[in-house]
Design a protein around this motif. Structure first.
Motif, PDB file in Angstrom:
ATOM      1  N   ALA A 171      -9.696  -8.116 -10.575  1.00  0.00           N
ATOM      2  CA  ALA A 171     -10.172  -7.305 -11.697  1.00  0.00           C
ATOM      3  C   ALA A 171      -9.564  -5.910 -11.630  1.00  0.00           C
ATOM      4  O   ALA A 171      -9.251  -5.313 -12.653  1.00  0.00           O
ATOM      5  CB  ALA A 171     -11.694  -7.220 -11.679  1.00  0.00           C
ATOM      6  N   LYS A 172      -9.374  -5.404 -10.432  1.00  0.00           N
ATOM      7  CA  LYS A 172      -8.756  -4.096 -10.237  1.00  0.00           C
ATOM      8  C   LYS A 172      -8.053  -4.093  -8.885  1.00  0.00           C
ATOM      9  O   LYS A 172      -8.576  -4.614  -7.905  1.00  0.00           O
ATOM     10  CB  LYS A 172      -9.831  -2.992 -10.281  1.00  0.00           C
ATOM     11  N   ILE A 173      -6.857  -3.512  -8.863  1.00  0.00           N
ATOM     12  CA  ILE A 173      -6.104  -3.359  -7.622  1.00  0.00           C
ATOM     13  C   ILE A 173      -5.703  -1.891  -7.540  1.00  0.00           C
ATOM     14  O   ILE A 173      -5.012  -1.383  -8.426  1.00  0.00           O
ATOM     15  CB  ILE A 173      -4.857  -4.267  -7.591  1.00  0.00           C
ATOM     16  N   GLY A 174      -6.157  -1.222  -6.512  1.00  0.00           N
ATOM     17  CA  GLY A 174      -5.890   0.205  -6.358  1.00  0.00           C
ATOM     18  C   GLY A 174      -4.428   0.507  -6.060  1.00  0.00           C
ATOM     19  O   GLY A 174      -3.656  -0.383  -5.696  1.00  0.00           O
ATOM     20  N   LYS A 175      -4.081   1.771  -6.206  1.00  0.00           N
ATOM     21  CA  LYS A 175      -2.691   2.193  -6.006  1.00  0.00           C
ATOM     22  C   LYS A 175      -2.197   1.906  -4.599  1.00  0.00           C
ATOM     23  O   LYS A 175      -1.077   1.435  -4.426  1.00  0.00           O
ATOM     24  CB  LYS A 175      -2.537   3.694  -6.290  1.00  0.00           C
ATOM     25  N   ASN A 176      -3.009   2.201  -3.593  1.00  0.00           N
ATOM     26  CA  ASN A 176      -2.581   1.982  -2.211  1.00  0.00           C
ATOM     27  C   ASN A 176      -2.377   0.499  -1.922  1.00  0.00           C
ATOM     28  O   ASN A 176      -1.384   0.105  -1.303  1.00  0.00           O
ATOM     29  CB  ASN A 176      -3.587   2.571  -1.227  1.00  0.00           C
ATOM     30  N   ALA A 177      -3.311  -0.316  -2.361  1.00  0.00           N
ATOM     31  CA  ALA A 177      -3.179  -1.761  -2.148  1.00  0.00           C
ATOM     32  C   ALA A 177      -1.974  -2.303  -2.908  1.00  0.00           C
ATOM     33  O   ALA A 177      -1.196  -3.107  -2.375  1.00  0.00           O
ATOM     34  CB  ALA A 177      -4.449  -2.485  -2.584  1.00  0.00           C
ATOM     35  N   ARG A 178      -1.797  -1.857  -4.140  1.00  0.00           N
ATOM     36  CA  ARG A 178      -0.649  -2.298  -4.945  1.00  0.00           C
ATOM     37  C   ARG A 178       0.663  -1.955  -4.236  1.00  0.00           C
ATOM     38  O   ARG A 178       1.579  -2.761  -4.157  1.00  0.00           O
ATOM     39  CB  ARG A 178      -0.704  -1.655  -6.330  1.00  0.00           C
ATOM     40  N   ARG A 179       0.733  -0.753  -3.699  1.00  0.00           N
ATOM     41  CA  ARG A 179       1.932  -0.318  -2.981  1.00  0.00           C
ATOM     42  C   ARG A 179       2.184  -1.218  -1.773  1.00  0.00           C
ATOM     43  O   ARG A 179       3.325  -1.638  -1.527  1.00  0.00           O
ATOM     44  CB  ARG A 179       1.769   1.138  -2.546  1.00  0.00           C
ATOM     45  N   GLN A 180       1.125  -1.525  -1.012  1.00  0.00           N
ATOM     46  CA  GLN A 180       1.281  -2.378   0.167  1.00  0.00           C
ATOM     47  C   GLN A 180       1.707  -3.801  -0.218  1.00  0.00           C
ATOM     48  O   GLN A 180       2.514  -4.418   0.467  1.00  0.00           O
ATOM     49  CB  GLN A 180      -0.020  -2.412   0.978  1.00  0.00           C
ATOM     50  N   LEU A 181       1.160  -4.300  -1.316  1.00  0.00           N
ATOM     51  CA  LEU A 181       1.558  -5.634  -1.785  1.00  0.00           C
ATOM     52  C   LEU A 181       3.021  -5.633  -2.211  1.00  0.00           C
ATOM     53  O   LEU A 181       3.783  -6.537  -1.855  1.00  0.00           O
ATOM     54  CB  LEU A 181       0.659  -6.071  -2.946  1.00  0.00           C
ATOM     55  N   GLU A 182       3.423  -4.620  -2.967  1.00  0.00           N
ATOM     56  CA  GLU A 182       4.805  -4.542  -3.438  1.00  0.00           C
ATOM     57  C   GLU A 182       5.787  -4.443  -2.283  1.00  0.00           C
ATOM     58  O   GLU A 182       6.877  -5.001  -2.348  1.00  0.00           O
ATOM     59  CB  GLU A 182       4.970  -3.368  -4.406  1.00  0.00           C
ATOM     60  N   LEU A 183       5.420  -3.731  -1.212  1.00  0.00           N
ATOM     61  CA  LEU A 183       6.287  -3.645  -0.033  1.00  0.00           C
ATOM     62  C   LEU A 183       6.511  -5.018   0.599  1.00  0.00           C
ATOM     63  O   LEU A 183       7.513  -5.233   1.278  1.00  0.00           O
ATOM     64  CB  LEU A 183       5.698  -2.684   1.006  1.00  0.00           C
ATOM     65  N   ARG A 184       5.570  -5.917   0.371  1.00  0.00           N
ATOM     66  CA  ARG A 184       5.682  -7.285   0.897  1.00  0.00           C
ATOM     67  C   ARG A 184       6.194  -8.263  -0.160  1.00  0.00           C
ATOM     68  O   ARG A 184       6.124  -9.459   0.018  1.00  0.00           O
ATOM     69  CB  ARG A 184       4.325  -7.739   1.422  1.00  0.00           C
ATOM     70  N   ALA A 185       6.660  -7.725  -1.284  1.00  0.00           N
ATOM     71  CA  ALA A 185       7.181  -8.533  -2.405  1.00  0.00           C
ATOM     72  C   ALA A 185       6.127  -9.478  -2.970  1.00  0.00           C
ATOM     73  O   ALA A 185       6.410 -10.602  -3.353  1.00  0.00           O
ATOM     74  CB  ALA A 185       8.433  -9.301  -1.986  1.00  0.00           C
ATOM     75  N   ILE A 186       4.877  -9.002  -3.018  1.00  0.00           N
ATOM     76  CA  ILE A 186       3.774  -9.759  -3.603  1.00  0.00           C
ATOM     77  C   ILE A 186       3.419  -9.095  -4.923  1.00  0.00           C
ATOM     78  O   ILE A 186       3.108  -7.900  -4.964  1.00  0.00           O
ATOM     79  CB  ILE A 186       2.546  -9.779  -2.665  1.00  0.00           C
ATOM     80  N   SER A 187       3.466  -9.847  -6.007  1.00  0.00           N
ATOM     81  CA  SER A 187       3.118  -9.310  -7.324  1.00  0.00           C
ATOM     82  C   SER A 187       1.620  -9.071  -7.404  1.00  0.00           C
ATOM     83  O   SER A 187       0.830  -9.842  -6.858  1.00  0.00           O
ATOM     84  CB  SER A 187       3.523 -10.285  -8.424  1.00  0.00           C
ATOM     85  N   ALA A 188       1.232  -8.007  -8.092  1.00  0.00           N
ATOM     86  CA  ALA A 188      -0.177  -7.652  -8.248  1.00  0.00           C
ATOM     87  C   ALA A 188      -0.529  -7.635  -9.728  1.00  0.00           C
ATOM     88  O   ALA A 188       0.093  -6.933 -10.511  1.00  0.00           O
ATOM     89  CB  ALA A 188      -0.435  -6.289  -7.626  1.00  0.00           C
TER      90      ALA A 188
END
Length: 139
Positions: free
Chosen positions: A91-108
């Motif tokens: 429902a919501k993904i915060g900026k820090n979590a989004r950044r960490q996911l993107e660093l792992r090539a995981i789409s958010a």
């Protein structure tokens, strides 16, 4: 190519939880356009620390609006337990979590809709992407 998608849902029917505060993430396996529930992954939280900080100093409901919670770091284990997934839906993904996911090539993807609808749209999107990539490799 098979892959996994993690979903933050309290009931398995609706995407209705914030990524950083979900105690369980539902993991689906995807093959082509078909998806199937695989497992629930429990997110170990630092509850005692988080609750103490929230009670002592958060006036905004333990959320700074950037998905980082009181301490500013969120729950790093949420990202670690989805490291084998291609995407996360919440429902919501915060900026820090989004950044960490993107660093792992995981789409958010943050959206509140039925789980089946979310998975259908995302699998369709990836199917088109993968088909184009396959055609390019063949040429």
């Amino acid at each position: 190519m098979a892959y996994k998608i993690a979903v933050a849902s309290s009931d398995g029917k609706t995407v209705n939880l914030h990524f950083g505060s979900a105690s369980v993430l539902k993991i689906y396996t995807v093959e082509g356009l078909d998806f199937l529930f695989l497992e629930d992954r429990k997110v170990e939280s630092e509850e005692s620390e988080g609750k103490a900080e929230c009670q002592s100093g958060c006036s905004n409901g333990c959320s700074s609006g950037n998905g980082s919670g009181c301490a500013g770091g969120g729950n790093p284990q949420s990202v670690e337990i989805v490291a084998d997934c291609r995407a996360v839906v919440a429902a919501k993904i915060g900026k820090n979590a989004r950044r960490q996911l993107e660093l792992r090539a995981i789409s958010a993807f943050d959206i509140e809709i039925p789980v089946e609808e979310a998975l259908s749209k995302i699998t369709s999107y990836y199917h088109k992407l993968d088909s184009k990539a396959f055609k390019i490799k063949q040429n």
